[in-house]
Scaffold this motif. Structure first.
Motif, PDB file in Angstrom:
ATOM      1  N   PHE A 106     -44.195  15.459 -66.983  1.00 51.32           N
ATOM      2  CA  PHE A 106     -43.043  14.559 -66.995  1.00 51.32           C
ATOM      3  C   PHE A 106     -41.852  15.207 -67.708  1.00 51.32           C
ATOM      4  CE2 PHE A 106     -40.663  11.457 -69.573  1.00 51.32           C
ATOM      5  CZ  PHE A 106     -40.070  10.721 -68.564  1.00 51.32           C
ATOM      6  N   ASP A 107     -40.693  15.185 -67.055  1.00 53.70           N
ATOM      7  CA  ASP A 107     -39.417  15.640 -67.615  1.00 53.70           C
ATOM      8  C   ASP A 107     -39.485  17.075 -68.154  1.00 53.70           C
ATOM      9  OD1 ASP A 107     -36.725  15.331 -68.156  1.00 53.70           O
ATOM     10  OD2 ASP A 107     -37.066  14.505 -70.169  1.00 53.70           O
ATOM     11  N   SER A 108     -40.245  17.915 -67.464  1.00 51.67           N
ATOM     12  CA  SER A 108     -40.402  19.300 -67.936  1.00 51.67           C
ATOM     13  C   SER A 108     -39.543  20.281 -67.141  1.00 51.67           C
ATOM     14  CB  SER A 108     -41.873  19.711 -67.824  1.00 51.67           C
ATOM     15  OG  SER A 108     -42.303  19.685 -66.474  1.00 51.67           O
ATOM     16  N   TRP A 109     -38.591  19.794 -66.363  1.00 49.51           N
ATOM     17  CA  TRP A 109     -37.887  20.626 -65.398  1.00 49.51           C
ATOM     18  C   TRP A 109     -37.108  21.764 -66.046  1.00 49.51           C
ATOM     19  CZ3 TRP A 109     -32.392  20.535 -64.753  1.00 49.51           C
ATOM     20  CH2 TRP A 109     -31.718  19.578 -65.515  1.00 49.51           C
ATOM     21  N   ILE A 110     -36.494  21.490 -67.195  1.00 42.06           N
ATOM     22  CA  ILE A 110     -35.699  22.546 -67.832  1.00 42.06           C
ATOM     23  C   ILE A 110     -36.610  23.671 -68.312  1.00 42.06           C
ATOM     24  CG2 ILE A 110     -34.139  23.095 -69.729  1.00 42.06           C
ATOM     25  CD1 ILE A 110     -33.093  20.210 -69.557  1.00 42.06           C
ATOM     26  N   THR A 111     -37.691  23.310 -68.996  1.00 42.30           N
ATOM     27  CA  THR A 111     -38.642  24.329 -69.471  1.00 42.30           C
ATOM     28  C   THR A 111     -39.296  25.054 -68.305  1.00 42.30           C
ATOM     29  OG1 THR A 111     -39.094  23.010 -71.443  1.00 42.30           O
ATOM     30  CG2 THR A 111     -40.707  24.702 -70.848  1.00 42.30           C
ATOM     31  N   ASP A 112     -39.696  24.295 -67.290  1.00 42.78           N
ATOM     32  CA  ASP A 112     -40.360  24.913 -66.138  1.00 42.78           C
ATOM     33  C   ASP A 112     -39.490  25.969 -65.482  1.00 42.78           C
ATOM     34  OD1 ASP A 112     -42.625  23.356 -66.424  1.00 42.78           O
ATOM     35  OD2 ASP A 112     -41.956  21.821 -64.999  1.00 42.78           O
ATOM     36  N   LEU A 113     -38.203  25.667 -65.316  1.00 44.88           N
ATOM     37  CA  LEU A 113     -37.308  26.601 -64.634  1.00 44.88           C
ATOM     38  C   LEU A 113     -36.781  27.699 -65.544  1.00 44.88           C
ATOM     39  CD1 LEU A 113     -35.251  24.100 -62.440  1.00 44.88           C
ATOM     40  CD2 LEU A 113     -36.907  25.778 -61.633  1.00 44.88           C
ATOM     41  N   GLN A 114     -36.787  27.451 -66.842  1.00 47.11           N
ATOM     42  CA  GLN A 114     -36.226  28.422 -67.773  1.00 47.11           C
ATOM     43  C   GLN A 114     -37.238  29.479 -68.183  1.00 47.11           C
ATOM     44  OE1 GLN A 114     -32.860  27.340 -70.611  1.00 47.11           O
ATOM     45  NE2 GLN A 114     -34.678  27.129 -71.896  1.00 47.11           N
ATOM     46  N   ASP A 115     -38.488  29.087 -68.318  1.00 44.48           N
ATOM     47  CA  ASP A 115     -39.540  29.981 -68.808  1.00 44.48           C
ATOM     48  C   ASP A 115     -40.200  30.698 -67.634  1.00 44.48           C
ATOM     49  OD1 ASP A 115     -41.600  31.282 -70.052  1.00 44.48           O
ATOM     50  OD2 ASP A 115     -42.676  29.460 -70.664  1.00 44.48           O
ATOM     51  N   GLY A 166     -29.588  30.101 -60.872  1.00 48.67           N
ATOM     52  CA  GLY A 166     -29.411  31.548 -60.896  1.00 48.67           C
ATOM     53  C   GLY A 166     -30.608  32.252 -61.507  1.00 48.67           C
ATOM     54  N   HIS A 167     -31.178  31.658 -62.544  1.00 47.11           N
ATOM     55  CA  HIS A 167     -32.365  32.229 -63.184  1.00 47.11           C
ATOM     56  C   HIS A 167     -33.544  32.235 -62.210  1.00 47.11           C
ATOM     57  CE1 HIS A 167     -34.683  33.421 -66.691  1.00 47.11           C
ATOM     58  NE2 HIS A 167     -35.567  32.465 -66.453  1.00 47.11           N
ATOM     59  N   TYR A 168     -33.684  31.136 -61.457  1.00 47.49           N
ATOM     60  CA  TYR A 168     -34.769  31.067 -60.481  1.00 47.49           C
ATOM     61  C   TYR A 168     -34.565  32.082 -59.369  1.00 47.49           C
ATOM     62  CZ  TYR A 168     -38.264  29.131 -57.327  1.00 47.49           C
ATOM     63  OH  TYR A 168     -39.350  28.983 -56.511  1.00 47.49           O
TER      64      TYR A 168
END
Length: 629
Positions: A106-115, A166-168
């Motif tokens: 839940f609500d992990s989108w920033i961490t998922d895409l950043q790490d 861009g990171h992805y």
């Protein structure tokens, strides 16, 4: 006579059939039935089917049917998304795709895409769905808040999403799927003055416009617009589930979202349909030509006629973008041609169609004939008809055809035709817009072939020219499209997105060569490609593709001969290549042996080949080539 429209036995619904198979432990064994079973079901029924199919392990299906195409999807977002997997499973199965899913917390989108070490990146997904909602943007607003605070939040969120996209692109695989975000009334109406509400609406629309523009900035980003889906599905959520379960989107909207993802999956896997075959009576016009005569049919003037005229406009709009239009109608040919040529109500005219089959043959026979004439498979066809008998016949005998079942209400025909985005492409090319004319010019070539004394005489008179050179920037989208949509002459069927083509162009060891051709009847444009890579003293031919429009003219042999001559001229010692079989490319199994390659390994089903470059095959005598490397 009754024609079954699904694989379910008479009297048994599609969902009952699924439950029966599951109860007997036979669902995996019967997985190829699923697309036909699910055809025509609504989003709620698809979700119910998806819950049943979600209990299957992909390995169980692949054990029975190793050729089943799988699609890996990673799901992340800013709210609870458990309700997305059942409709997503069902929608992909409806298109013959087997889902392998990874679902984030839940609500992990920033961490998922950043790490880049996250499980999302480790999944190496074909599609990564990042589902955003208004709370992700506005949850940090102060109390009280003003429009300026909301605008700052939208600008900060857009900048964050842009950076993560861009990171992805730099570290991820496949396509990142974003979405526009509906603005809830619960936020707009916290503002009591109309001027502030209008300012908030402007800021929010600018935010969504910025999201949509990300698809133009990144080749592997797609942005699904939720506004049209919300207009059809009603409320975005149940306020109680949104509050207590953090489910920002309800099952109905998630079902429609999953349907759009299914369409996108079909597009990225090269399953775009190419031909729309339409009936005439009570499909393109109101009335039956054979009974009512030309004066008794209508596609304008009357209330019902106007609905048919609007449907014709939509069909013509599709045809203007590269969809090939054809007719299959139980009528006599001459009256049909007269109506299409001169009836004042008609929006569609004879020249809009690449083939008009007006006769009394069964419609499945007619569709096969049209496919043969166009040198295309019937699985690239969409068939629209108002007759339950005819649609049932085609669905039963030609399961690869997408059947659009029109009913007696012509006002609903447009929605039925557009419901499944059958003709979606990532980007429209100049060749798409010219496609119908290119196919119509084939009639002149066919006439020349029929009048020539032999095939050699025909080819000499055709005056074929080939231009071979590296793909230009403006041709990248077309080259990617060829890898996605070409099935018959495609040696390895490797599907490439524009970003993949561009990456190969940027690599000095890769050759990405466009094959363009023309003849006495006109320019055919970019019709094929050669993908190769230099490895030491060897050139590895990774794929050769050619549009079915230009088969059997020596173009493929000419292009490969030029490639081999260039390899020899650069001092390379050998060329290696491979054939990888699919259901549709068996015609080119012997292509490499036909131009001097010898078997060098692999298996009988998937052989590898080599050419030592001591001798280079000659260009066919009837072809003139210009090659630039």
């Amino acid at each position: 006579m009754t024609i079954a429209t699904t694989a379910a036995p008479a009297g048994q619904s599609a969902l009952d059939r699924l439950r029966t198979l599951a109860g007997a432990g036979e669902l995996a064994a019967h997985y190829p039935e699923i697309p036909q079973l699910l055809a025509g079901l609504g989003t709620e029924e698809i979700a119910r089917a998806g819950r049943q199919l979600g209990r299957l392990k992909p390995e169980d299906v692949l054990g029975h049917h190793p050729g089943t195409e799988t699609l890996t999807v990673a799901v992340t977002g800013s709210s609870t998304l458990a309700g997305l997997l059942p409709p997503l499973t069902g929608e992909l199965a409806r298109h013959g795709l087997l889902l392998r899913a990874w679902n984030g917390d839940f609500d992990s989108w920033i961490t998922d895409l950043q790490d880049t070490d996250s499980e999302l990146y480790q999944a190496k997904a074909d599609l990564t769905l990042c589902v955003l909602d208004a709370e992700a943007v506005l949850r940090s607003l102060p109390v009280p808040w003003r429009v300026e605070d909301a605008r700052a939040a939208t600008e900060a969120t857009l900048a964050l999403v842009d950076r993560l996209a861009g990171h992805y692109m730099a570290h991820g695989t496949g396509t990142l799927v974003l979405n526009t975000v509906p603005l809830p009334r619960a936020y707009t109406h916290q503002l009591v003055d109309l001027a502030s509400r209008a300012a908030l609406g402007i800021a929010w629309r600018e935010f969504n416009s910025g999201l949509l523009r990300l698809a133009a900035g990144y080749e592997r980003v797609a942005v699904l617009d939720l506004e049209p889906l919300l207009a059809e599905s009603g409320p975005a959520n149940d306020p109680r589930l949104a509050m207590y379960a953090k489910a920002a989107y309800g099952d109905e909207l998630l079902g429609r979202y999953a349907r759009e993802v299914g369409h996108l999956a079909r597009t990225v896997r090269g399953r775009t349909k190419k031909v729309l075959v339409v009936d005439l009576d009570n499909t393109l016009w109101d009335g039956i030509l054979g009974d009512d005569g030309a004066d008794g049919i209508a596609a304008a003037v009357t209330f019902r006629g106007e609905a048919f005229g609007r449907f014709q406009r939509v069909v013509k709009q599709l045809g203007s973008q590269g969809v090939l239009l054809a007719v299959s109608s139980k009528n006599d040919q001459e009256p049909v041609l007269d109506v299409l040529g001169s009836h004042p109500d008609m929006v569609l005219r004879t020249d809009d169609f690449v083939r008009i089959n007006a006769n009394w043959q069964p419609k499945d026979v007619n569709l096969r004939d049209i496919a043969d004439r166009l040198n295309l498979g019937v699985d690239s066809f969409v068939f629209a008809d108002d007759s339950p008998f005819e649609t049932g016949l085609v669905a039963a005998s030609l399961p690869g055809v997408a059947v659009v079942r029109l009913d007696e209400e012509p006002a609903l025909h447009i929605g039925a035709l557009l419901a499944d985005n059958w003709f979606d492409v990532r980007e429209l090319t100049a060749e798409d817009r010219a496609r119908a004319g290119l196919y119509r010019s084939e009639e002149a070539r066919q006439s020349l072939l029929e009048s020539a004394g032999s095939l050699d005489e025909y080819l000499q008179q055709l005056q074929v020219t080939v231009d071979l050179s590296p793909v230009q920037e403006h041709e990248i989208a077309r080259m990617a499209q060829l890898t996605l949509r070409t099935n018959q002459f495609n040696l390895t069927t490797e599907r490439l997105q524009p970003a993949d083509v561009r990456a190969r162009l940027a690599d000095g060891q890769h050759w990405v060569l466009a094959v363009r051709t023309a003849d006495r009847f006109g320019d055919q444009g970019l019709v094929g490609g050669v993908f190769a890579r230099v490895e030491g003293d060897t050139l590895l031919v990774e794929n050769v593709i050619l549009s079915c429009r230009v088969f059997s003219r020596g173009i493929e042999q000419t292009a490969l001969s030029a490639v081999l001559a260039q390899a020899a001229g650069r001092g390379l010692r050998q060329v290696r290549a491979a054939y990888r079989p699919t259901k549709k490319n068996h015609k080119v199994r012997d292509f490499f042996p036909s131009v001097g390659f010898t078997r060098s390994g692999g298996t009988d089903e998937a052989p590898d080949f080599a050419h030592d470059l001591a001798e280079v095959p000659e260009v066919p005598g009837h072809v003139t080539i210009t090659a630039r490397f």
